[in-house]
Motif scaffolding. Structure first.
Motif, PDB file in Angstrom:
ATOM      1  N   GLY A   1       0.721  -1.337   0.117  1.00  0.00           N
ATOM      2  CA  GLY A   1      -0.031  -0.077   0.099  1.00  0.00           C
ATOM      3  C   GLY A   1       0.963   1.372   0.139  1.00  0.00           C
ATOM      4  N   TYR A   2       0.048   2.279   0.023  1.00  0.00           N
ATOM      5  CA  TYR A   2       0.921   3.713  -0.197  1.00  0.00           C
ATOM      6  C   TYR A   2       0.026   4.697   0.697  1.00  0.00           C
ATOM      7  CZ  TYR A   2       3.310   7.983  -1.198  1.00  0.00           C
ATOM      8  OH  TYR A   2       4.112   9.049  -1.389  1.00  0.00           O
ATOM      9  N   SER A   3       0.555   5.286   1.604  1.00  0.00           N
ATOM     10  CA  SER A   3      -0.196   6.415   2.379  1.00  0.00           C
ATOM     11  C   SER A   3       0.722   7.338   2.636  1.00  0.00           C
ATOM     12  CB  SER A   3      -0.682   5.766   3.755  1.00  0.00           C
ATOM     13  OG  SER A   3      -1.468   6.659   4.380  1.00  0.00           O
TER      14      SER A   3
ATOM     15  N   THR B   1      -5.073   6.893   1.726  1.00  0.00           N
ATOM     16  CA  THR B   1      -4.573   5.529   1.932  1.00  0.00           C
ATOM     17  C   THR B   1      -4.788   4.846   0.623  1.00  0.00           C
ATOM     18  OG1 THR B   1      -6.675   4.568   2.637  1.00  0.00           O
ATOM     19  CG2 THR B   1      -5.018   5.347   4.219  1.00  0.00           C
ATOM     20  N   SER B   2      -3.892   3.938   0.189  1.00  0.00           N
ATOM     21  CA  SER B   2      -4.313   3.062  -0.851  1.00  0.00           C
ATOM     22  C   SER B   2      -3.795   1.691  -0.886  1.00  0.00           C
ATOM     23  CB  SER B   2      -3.429   3.638  -2.113  1.00  0.00           C
ATOM     24  OG  SER B   2      -2.248   3.714  -1.848  1.00  0.00           O
TER      25      SER B   2
ATOM     26  N   ALA C   1      -8.384  -4.381  -4.088  1.00  0.00           N
ATOM     27  CA  ALA C   1      -9.601  -3.736  -3.339  1.00  0.00           C
ATOM     28  C   ALA C   1      -9.435  -4.235  -1.859  1.00  0.00           C
ATOM     29  CB  ALA C   1     -10.818  -4.324  -3.961  1.00  0.00           C
ATOM     30  N   GLU C   2      -9.014  -5.582  -1.832  1.00  0.00           N
ATOM     31  CA  GLU C   2      -8.910  -6.117  -0.190  1.00  0.00           C
ATOM     32  C   GLU C   2      -7.858  -5.241   0.587  1.00  0.00           C
ATOM     33  OE1 GLU C   2      -7.053  -9.780   0.091  1.00  0.00           O
ATOM     34  OE2 GLU C   2      -7.528  -9.914   2.439  1.00  0.00           O
ATOM     35  N   SER C   3      -6.522  -5.004   0.188  1.00  0.00           N
ATOM     36  CA  SER C   3      -5.436  -4.606   0.468  1.00  0.00           C
ATOM     37  C   SER C   3      -6.043  -2.971   0.872  1.00  0.00           C
ATOM     38  CB  SER C   3      -4.077  -4.681  -0.027  1.00  0.00           C
ATOM     39  OG  SER C   3      -4.370  -3.957  -1.360  1.00  0.00           O
ATOM     40  N   SER C   4      -6.544  -2.242  -0.060  1.00  0.00           N
ATOM     41  CA  SER C   4      -6.897  -0.788   0.081  1.00  0.00           C
ATOM     42  C   SER C   4      -7.924  -0.785   1.330  1.00  0.00           C
ATOM     43  CB  SER C   4      -7.807  -0.499  -1.146  1.00  0.00           C
ATOM     44  OG  SER C   4      -8.436   0.576  -1.057  1.00  0.00           O
ATOM     45  N   GLU C   5      -8.825  -1.755   1.398  1.00  0.00           N
ATOM     46  CA  GLU C   5      -9.520  -1.603   2.693  1.00  0.00           C
ATOM     47  C   GLU C   5      -8.767  -2.068   3.996  1.00  0.00           C
ATOM     48  OE1 GLU C   5     -12.504  -0.384   2.632  1.00  0.00           O
ATOM     49  OE2 GLU C   5     -12.767  -0.876   4.841  1.00  0.00           O
ATOM     50  N   GLN C   6      -8.057  -2.989   3.740  1.00  0.00           N
ATOM     51  CA  GLN C   6      -7.044  -3.057   5.057  1.00  0.00           C
ATOM     52  C   GLN C   6      -6.329  -2.259   5.640  1.00  0.00           C
ATOM     53  OE1 GLN C   6      -7.810  -5.948   6.948  1.00  0.00           O
ATOM     54  NE2 GLN C   6      -9.365  -7.056   5.648  1.00  0.00           N
ATOM     55  N   VAL C   7      -5.559  -1.764   4.526  1.00  0.00           N
ATOM     56  CA  VAL C   7      -4.685  -0.535   4.943  1.00  0.00           C
ATOM     57  C   VAL C   7      -5.399   0.768   5.617  1.00  0.00           C
ATOM     58  CG1 VAL C   7      -3.231   1.379   3.924  1.00  0.00           C
ATOM     59  CG2 VAL C   7      -2.933  -1.069   3.125  1.00  0.00           C
ATOM     60  N   ALA C   8      -6.856   0.980   4.845  1.00  0.00           N
ATOM     61  CA  ALA C   8      -7.435   2.057   5.256  1.00  0.00           C
ATOM     62  C   ALA C   8      -7.923   1.936   6.935  1.00  0.00           C
ATOM     63  CB  ALA C   8      -8.709   2.144   4.503  1.00  0.00           C
ATOM     64  N   ARG C   9      -8.203   0.746   7.231  1.00  0.00           N
ATOM     65  CA  ARG C   9      -8.844   0.329   8.418  1.00  0.00           C
ATOM     66  C   ARG C   9      -7.531   0.533   9.480  1.00  0.00           C
ATOM     67  NH1 ARG C   9     -12.940  -4.847   7.823  1.00  0.00           N
ATOM     68  NH2 ARG C   9     -14.013  -3.869   6.208  1.00  0.00           N
TER      69      ARG C   9
ATOM     70  N   SER D   1      -7.923   5.626  -5.355  1.00  0.00           N
ATOM     71  CA  SER D   1      -8.261   4.405  -6.226  1.00  0.00           C
ATOM     72  C   SER D   1      -7.570   3.403  -6.631  1.00  0.00           C
ATOM     73  CB  SER D   1      -9.199   4.953  -7.306  1.00  0.00           C
ATOM     74  OG  SER D   1      -8.115   5.862  -8.012  1.00  0.00           O
ATOM     75  N   SER D   2      -5.943   4.240  -6.412  1.00  0.00           N
ATOM     76  CA  SER D   2      -5.015   3.145  -6.843  1.00  0.00           C
ATOM     77  C   SER D   2      -3.535   3.532  -5.899  1.00  0.00           C
ATOM     78  CB  SER D   2      -4.537   3.200  -8.147  1.00  0.00           C
ATOM     79  OG  SER D   2      -4.100   4.448  -8.613  1.00  0.00           O
ATOM     80  N   ILE D   3      -2.623   2.902  -5.884  1.00  0.00           N
ATOM     81  CA  ILE D   3      -1.189   3.697  -5.216  1.00  0.00           C
ATOM     82  C   ILE D   3      -0.642   4.572  -6.141  1.00  0.00           C
ATOM     83  CG2 ILE D   3       1.145   2.735  -5.145  1.00  0.00           C
ATOM     84  CD1 ILE D   3       0.050   0.095  -3.918  1.00  0.00           C
ATOM     85  N   LYS D   4      -0.917   4.391  -7.415  1.00  0.00           N
ATOM     86  CA  LYS D   4      -0.451   5.762  -8.265  1.00  0.00           C
ATOM     87  C   LYS D   4      -1.055   6.834  -8.127  1.00  0.00           C
ATOM     88  CE  LYS D   4       0.970   3.739 -12.421  1.00  0.00           C
ATOM     89  NZ  LYS D   4       0.686   3.678 -13.990  1.00  0.00           N
ATOM     90  N   VAL D   5      -2.320   6.768  -7.902  1.00  0.00           N
ATOM     91  CA  VAL D   5      -3.224   7.923  -7.571  1.00  0.00           C
ATOM     92  C   VAL D   5      -2.710   8.733  -6.164  1.00  0.00           C
ATOM     93  CG1 VAL D   5      -5.458   8.948  -6.921  1.00  0.00           C
ATOM     94  CG2 VAL D   5      -5.292   7.411  -8.938  1.00  0.00           C
ATOM     95  N   ALA D   6      -2.840   7.798  -5.231  1.00  0.00           N
ATOM     96  CA  ALA D   6      -2.018   8.421  -3.719  1.00  0.00           C
ATOM     97  C   ALA D   6      -0.819   9.059  -3.889  1.00  0.00           C
ATOM     98  CB  ALA D   6      -2.193   7.047  -2.802  1.00  0.00           C
ATOM     99  N   GLU D   7       0.269   8.443  -4.614  1.00  0.00           N
ATOM    100  CA  GLU D   7       1.599   8.953  -4.787  1.00  0.00           C
ATOM    101  C   GLU D   7       1.513  10.231  -5.454  1.00  0.00           C
ATOM    102  OE1 GLU D   7       4.133   4.964  -5.547  1.00  0.00           O
ATOM    103  OE2 GLU D   7       2.938   5.499  -7.342  1.00  0.00           O
TER     104      GLU D   7
END
Ligand SMILES: NC(=O)c1ccc[n+]([C@@H]2O[C@H](COP(=O)([O-])OP(=O)(O)OC[C@H]3O[C@@H](n4cnc5c(N)ncnc54)[C@H](O)[C@@H]3O)[C@@H](O)[C@H]2O)c1
Length: 431
Positions: free
Chosen positions: A152-154, A174-175, A179-187, A201-207
């Motif tokens: 993930g990337y945050s 967060t990202s 989908a699963e990791s996006s949710e887990q990282v956010a939590r 929506s994605s790691i690239k978008v967060a970066e």
């Protein structure tokens, strides 16, 4: 993941315990069992005594936290969720220096196991996490991202010295790699960030989101610096113009000034560098960097012209520069543009003394070869108030100019004293 962390069935590790990593590690350590890892043994030794080597966190911040500090990579094997917050500076050619990030990725790759998460917080260009870091995680671990472990990337958004917008009160982006990791990282982040998180929506978008936050500031400040140089030629005070223009509801509030530090003056180079790989020349971004990087030299030359207008002999002139940190009320001296200004003044053979109650004397000497003075030694031909530390602004104008031998100049970067009547023989100028 979050349940296992909260129930302490597993641990969270933070890799890199600097300005970003330590606060996040201590915050997680309120709720879960944390391993704080840093390659620097001297830093780890201080942290174990409850001392923040970056001098940002108070000793109380360490009390009652479930955290273990180490420089032994093997200790990280107990963790399942890794947060990487190592530096991403630029090199002498102003190109991204991914050395620390890549070496941290290799190190984490050696200790992760199936089911683990690795979340990067370091500021990078879009694509860096997946293209540069993940291959190293995979090569070292022999595991596959997505199936065996998740990434993930945050990005961190803290604003050094800001006591209002703090780690937990700034909404965090967060990202994840799916989908699963996006949710887990956010939590996991939601468990400590009061302001909540935004699921990109994605790691690239967060970066990309992180890097444009700082690039936007850099470009806007560059515009102000350009205006400041132009208005100076026109005999108009820029701060007076900004005060008037700010009465319009949609005028953006930025001010001219030096852009130093490790974020705003660095991150745009990452984006411009990546742009080139796509055959795109990032014209506005590079122009902004060029203008802001020149400001220290510009102010030094302006000060020299003012002194010459007072018939000063430059090689007999003494200047006091107040402030060297990259911004007010912090101790961080990385990429200090004040140092550029001092060198430029010295190139005109002006003798310069620098004082800064926030900066560490040894660090400044090590980084810039400048010996800070504790207090003004007097008989200066000019003062440059370069950093608006509260301690400096608390001084009365008379106290400030007391150490001048007149005629003399007073350069006040942020125009703090522009509405004061200057004592006779003191030539005042601000950006
Ligand atoms: N400082 C800020 O205000 C801020 C804000 C937002 C984002 N960022 C970004 O966060 C990242 C970290 O910045 P910082 O200011 O905390 O840096 P820092 O220099 O304060 O701290 C980095 C820490 O990482 C350690 N380190 C270096 N290489 C390592 C490795 N391979 N393994 C383990 N530890 C290692 C260093 O010893 C140091 O203690 C950068 O990408 C920066 O751009 C910083």
């Amino acid at each position: 993941m979050i349940d296992h962390l909260i129930s302490k069935k597993t641990k969270l590790a933070v890799v890199g315990l600097g300005y970003v990593g330590l606060p996040i590690a201590l915050e997680f350590a309120r709720k879960m069992s944390v391993i704080g890892y840093d390659i620097r043994q001297d830093r780890v030794a201080l942290l174990r005594q409850g001392i923040d080597p970056s001098r940002e966190m108070e000793p109380e911040a360490f009390r009652g936290k479930d955290i273990f500090f180490t420089h032994e990579l093997e200790d990280l094997r107990q963790a399942s969720f890794f947060v990487v917050a190592v530096p991403t500076p630029i090199n002498e050619n102003k190109q991204p220096d991914l050395g620390a990030l890549l070496s941290a990725s290799r190190a984490v790759g050696r200790v992760i196991k199936p089911g683990d998460y690795v979340v990067f917080e370091s500021t990078v260009y879009p694509g860096c996490t997946e293209k540069d870091c993940v291959p190293l995680l995979e090569a070292e671990s022999g595991l596959r991202m997505g199936t065996d472990f998740k990434v993930g990337y945050s990005p961190e958004r803290i604003n050094p010295g800001d006591k209002v917008h703090t780690l937990t009160t700034i909404r965090k982006v967060t990202s994840g790699c799916d989908a699963e990791s996006s949710e887990q990282v956010a939590r996991v982040y939601e468990s400590i960030i009061e302001a909540g998180v935004f699921r990109a929506s994605s790691i690239k978008v967060a970066e990309a989101a992180k890097i444009i936050e700082n690039t936007q500031r850099d470009i806007n400040i560059a515009f102000m610096n350009e205006l400041s140089q132009l208005f100076d030629l026109m005999g108009i005070n820029t701060f007076e113009v900004l005060e008037a223009a700010s009465t319009k509801w949609n005028f953006l509030r930025f001010h001219p000034g030096l852009v130093g530090g490790h974020c705003i003056g660095v991150d745009p180079y990452y984006l411009a560098h990546k742009a080139k790989e796509f055959g795109y020349h990032a014209k506005i971004i590079e122009a902004g960097r060029a203008i802001n990087d020149e400001m220290g030299h510009y102010v030094a030359k302006k000060a020299v012209k003012m002194m010459l207008a007072q018939d000063k002999v430059l090689q007999n002139s003494r200047m006091l520069v107040m402030g060297i940190t990259f911004k007010e009320n912090v101790s961080d001296i990385r990429n200090s543009k004040v140092a550029d200004m001092v060198r430029e003044l010295e190139s005109f053979r002006v003798t310069v003394e620098v004082m800064d109650p926030h900066a560490d004397v040894d660090e400044v000497f090590h980084e810039y070869g400048l010996r800070l003075v504790d207090s003004p030694s007097g008989a200066y031909d000019g003062i440059i108030l370069a950093v608006s530390h509260k301690r400096f602004l608390g001084l009365a104008l008379d106290e400030l100019v007391a150490s001048l031998r007149r005629p003399a100049i007073f350069v006040d970067f942020k125009a703090n004293f522009r509405n004061h009547e200057m004592p006779e023989g003191v030539l005042y100028w601000s950006l």
